[in-house]
Design a protein around this motif. Structure first.
Motif, mmCIF file in Angstrom:
data_model
loop_
_atom_site.group_PDB
_atom_site.id
_atom_site.type_symbol
_atom_site.label_atom_id
_atom_site.label_comp_id
_atom_site.label_asym_id
_atom_site.label_seq_id
_atom_site.Cartn_x
_atom_site.Cartn_y
_atom_site.Cartn_z
ATOM 1 N N LEU A 18 0.780 -1.263 -0.087
ATOM 2 C CA LEU A 18 -0.075 -0.084 -0.031
ATOM 3 C C LEU A 18 0.920 1.433 -0.121
ATOM 4 O O LEU A 18 0.483 2.136 -0.699
ATOM 5 C CB LEU A 18 -0.949 -0.013 1.127
ATOM 6 N N ALA A 21 2.586 1.818 -3.258
ATOM 7 C CA ALA A 21 1.534 2.473 -4.304
ATOM 8 C C ALA A 21 1.467 3.757 -4.096
ATOM 9 O O ALA A 21 1.292 4.820 -5.242
ATOM 10 C CB ALA A 21 0.129 1.702 -4.188
ATOM 11 N N CYS A 51 -6.115 3.541 -3.217
ATOM 12 C CA CYS A 51 -5.204 2.529 -2.816
ATOM 13 C C CYS A 51 -5.503 1.863 -1.578
ATOM 14 O O CYS A 51 -5.233 0.514 -1.402
ATOM 15 C CB CYS A 51 -3.916 3.103 -2.615
ATOM 16 N N LYS A 54 -7.621 -1.109 -2.606
ATOM 17 C CA LYS A 54 -6.948 -1.967 -3.405
ATOM 18 C C LYS A 54 -5.867 -3.031 -2.567
ATOM 19 O O LYS A 54 -5.820 -4.016 -2.626
ATOM 20 C CB LYS A 54 -6.119 -1.598 -4.587
#
Length: 238
Positions: A18, A21, A51, A54
């Motif tokens: 995370l 990203a 993010c 995700k």
């Protein structure tokens, strides 16, 4: 029209997917001119939330915005709470004073930038260009524009050019943003500040053009680049 300039000032090594990203997406939010501060924050907040979604197994991150001074805001991306709070990224948002979005003003405030490797004749050329004129020279390696309020105290109404010499290439945006104005506020020791029309600005970078940081088009439109090869070659304006 009020403008802001975003500059990433803090970055810490990502610890999970995370955070990696989020660190990657911030490259698109660094060293850009901003029209709407709140819209900029909301774009970052939306990207961080996407993010988070995700990578649901990672501890989520959040976006904080706070006012540091009247002209500087800070956006930070954090994770955790209390003693375990961790700041991943910190971005300073600088208010650009007196910025006018007009062709005439853009041409007026254009800054000359000399780039080239050591001993390529950049400083010598600058001295030749402004011989006999009223020039204020600033050592670009020693100058801390955010922490030295009297850095320009030698500038007067008759100053024709300010030359900032030996500026590390990576600091070009941070040095230049101070001069995207019609007038400069000059702090003088023992006297009241004065506001003077901004004279010609010349920034001499310490390295060749290959070491310049990525610059957005909103910045490139404000520069006149002149590249200097090694001694004996011809310089080129861009």
């Amino acid at each position: 029209m009020t403008k802001y300039f975003a500059k990433q000032v803090g970055f810490y090594q990502p610890k999970n997917s995370l955070q990696e990203a989020i660190s990657g997406l911030f490259r698109g939010y660094d060293q850009v001119l901003i029209d709407d501060l709140e819209a900029y924050r909301l774009r970052i907040d939306k990207a961080v939330q996407e993010c988070n979604e995700k990578y649901p197994r990672c501890k989520p991150c959040r976006v904080d915005l706070w006012k540091f001074t009247n002209t500087i805001h800070t956006i930070s991306v954090k994770t955790g709470t209390g003693m375990s709070e961790f700041t991943l990224i910190c971005v300073n948002i600088y208010k650009v004073l007196h910025y006018l979005e007009t062709p005439v003003f853009k041409e007026l405030v254009k800054i000359d930038v000399f780039v080239g490797s050591a001993c390529s004749g950049k400083t010598r050329k600058a001295r030749e260009m402004y011989e006999g004129k009223e020039v204020v020279w600033i050592d670009g390696r020693k100058a801390k524009f955010g922490d030295m309020p009297f850095l320009l105290n030698e500038v007067t109404f008759s100053t024709e050019c300010i030359i900032i010499d030996d500026v590390p290439n990576k600091l070009l945006p941070m040095v230049a943003i101070r001069f995207f104005v019609e007038k400069l506020t000059i702090n003088r020791k023992g006297h009241a500040p004065i506001r003077v029309p901004r004279p010609k600005i010349l920034i001499i970078c310490s390295e060749d053009v290959s070491h310049l940081p990525p610059l957005p088009s909103s910045f490139l439109s404000h520069f006149n680049f002149v590249t200097f090869p090694q001694e004996g070659g011809e310089n080129h304006a861009e």
